[in-house]
Motif scaffolding. Structure first.
Motif, PDB file in Angstrom:
ATOM      1  N   HIS A 100     -15.660 -60.931  29.334  1.00 43.46           N
ATOM      2  CA  HIS A 100     -15.977 -61.889  28.269  1.00 43.46           C
ATOM      3  C   HIS A 100     -17.481 -61.832  27.973  1.00 43.46           C
ATOM      4  CE1 HIS A 100     -12.236 -64.635  29.077  1.00 43.46           C
ATOM      5  NE2 HIS A 100     -11.939 -63.334  29.033  1.00 43.46           N
ATOM      6  N   CYS A 245     -16.430 -66.601  33.765  1.00 45.21           N
ATOM      7  CA  CYS A 245     -17.045 -66.807  32.451  1.00 45.21           C
ATOM      8  C   CYS A 245     -17.433 -68.284  32.231  1.00 45.21           C
ATOM      9  CB  CYS A 245     -16.070 -66.347  31.367  1.00 45.21           C
ATOM     10  SG  CYS A 245     -16.656 -66.680  29.715  1.00 45.21           S
ATOM     11  N   LEU A 254     -11.514 -68.323  22.901  1.00 48.13           N
ATOM     12  CA  LEU A 254     -11.828 -66.906  23.075  1.00 48.13           C
ATOM     13  C   LEU A 254     -11.394 -66.114  21.834  1.00 48.13           C
ATOM     14  CD1 LEU A 254     -12.784 -64.738  25.205  1.00 48.13           C
ATOM     15  CD2 LEU A 254     -10.385 -64.545  25.857  1.00 48.13           C
TER      16      LEU A 254
HETATM   17 ZN   LIG Z   1     -14.610 -66.495  28.739  1.00 40.04          ZN
END
Ligand SMILES: [Zn+2]
Length: 262
Positions: A100, A245, A254
């Motif tokens: 991410h 993350c 996301l």
């Molecule tokens: Zn994330």
């Protein structure tokens, strides 16, 4: 009206001038924009075939303003331009690696707006104006347009390279000779991959790489190409494993770049 002002910088378009004006004003400088229209109506201001926007500051603030914009104006303009054309995205992204990140570059957007693309290439070309260069090289596809634009401003030849069966090579038909001094232009790089391949290709052709010009260096300036590097924007690309993350922890949605579904 503006005897107390002195021209700090000229711009080929209002967009860049407005950006720098905004930046200076945020930092308490007093700014005046003298555009083509007002210039043509003022006695003693030479006319010009090109549209030129003059950004002026108060005379007593001139030196401070000059030092200030020398340091950060290019990066600021590049950041804003890349954001406005949709090439630099801030948010919460799922990368192809599975990690991410809080930032994503949609490289193709850079060439979607020719005027802004050309302006940023001109600024990059200016960084190499004093270098001894014979030819500008851009690896396909993204850097074909960028390299071409830089070559146009530097008034040098241009050629592009592309991968054939996985190996970087020049498109046939370009006039390339041993000893030629080449400047490599690339849009966005994180590891320098295709640039190192072009440097190898130049060695094979007995040409010299004299520098690398980047729109965006995502390595935070840590890649050593063995030649001088100029980047319009230098960023420290951050990415995390999904379970570490910090954006996930804040429940920020996301996005998977390149897809309409999120
Ligand atoms: Zn994330």
């Amino acid at each position: 009206m503006s005897n107390n002002f002195k021209t700090l910088k000229s711009f080929p378009n209002l967009f860049e001038a407005e950006l720098v004006k905004e930046l200076l004003e945020e930092n308490d400088f007093t700014v005046n924009i003298l555009n083509e229209y007002t210039a043509s109506n003022l006695p003693g201001v030479a006319g010009n075939d090109f549209m030129m926007i003059e950004l002026q500051v108060l005379i007593e603030e001139f030196e401070g303003a000059q030092e200030f914009i020398d340091d950060i104006a290019d990066a600021y303009i590049a950041d804003r331009m890349l954001t406005e054309v949709g090439a630099k995205l801030d948010g919460h992204f799922l990368l192809t690696s599975g990690k991410h990140s809080d930032q994503y570059f949609e490289k193709i957007k850079i060439i979607q707006d020719p005027e802004k693309c050309s302006a940023i290439c001109k600024a990059l070309a200016e960084r190499f104006a004093d270098e001894d260069i014979d030819i500008v090289i851009g690896p396909a596809y993204g850097a074909i347009v960028l390299g071409f634009e830089v070559a146009k401003y530097l008034k040098k030849a241009f050629a592009f390279s592309q991968r054939n069966d996985g190996k970087m090579s020049f498109r046939s038909g370009f006039d390339l000779e041993p000893g030629m001094k080449a400047l490599i232009i690339e849009d966005v790089t994180t590891t320098g991959g295709s640039i190192f391949e072009v440097i190898e290709l130049l060695k094979e052709k007995q040409m010299h790489c004299v520098g690398v010009g980047l729109l965006v260096d995502r390595s935070n300036g840590t890649i050593d190409f063995g030649v001088p590097v100029e980047a319009m924007l230098t960023v420290d690309a951050k990415s995390w494993e999904a379970d570490e993350c910090p954006l996930c922890k804040q429940n920020i949605p996301l996005t998977k770049p390149g897809r309409s579904d999120k």
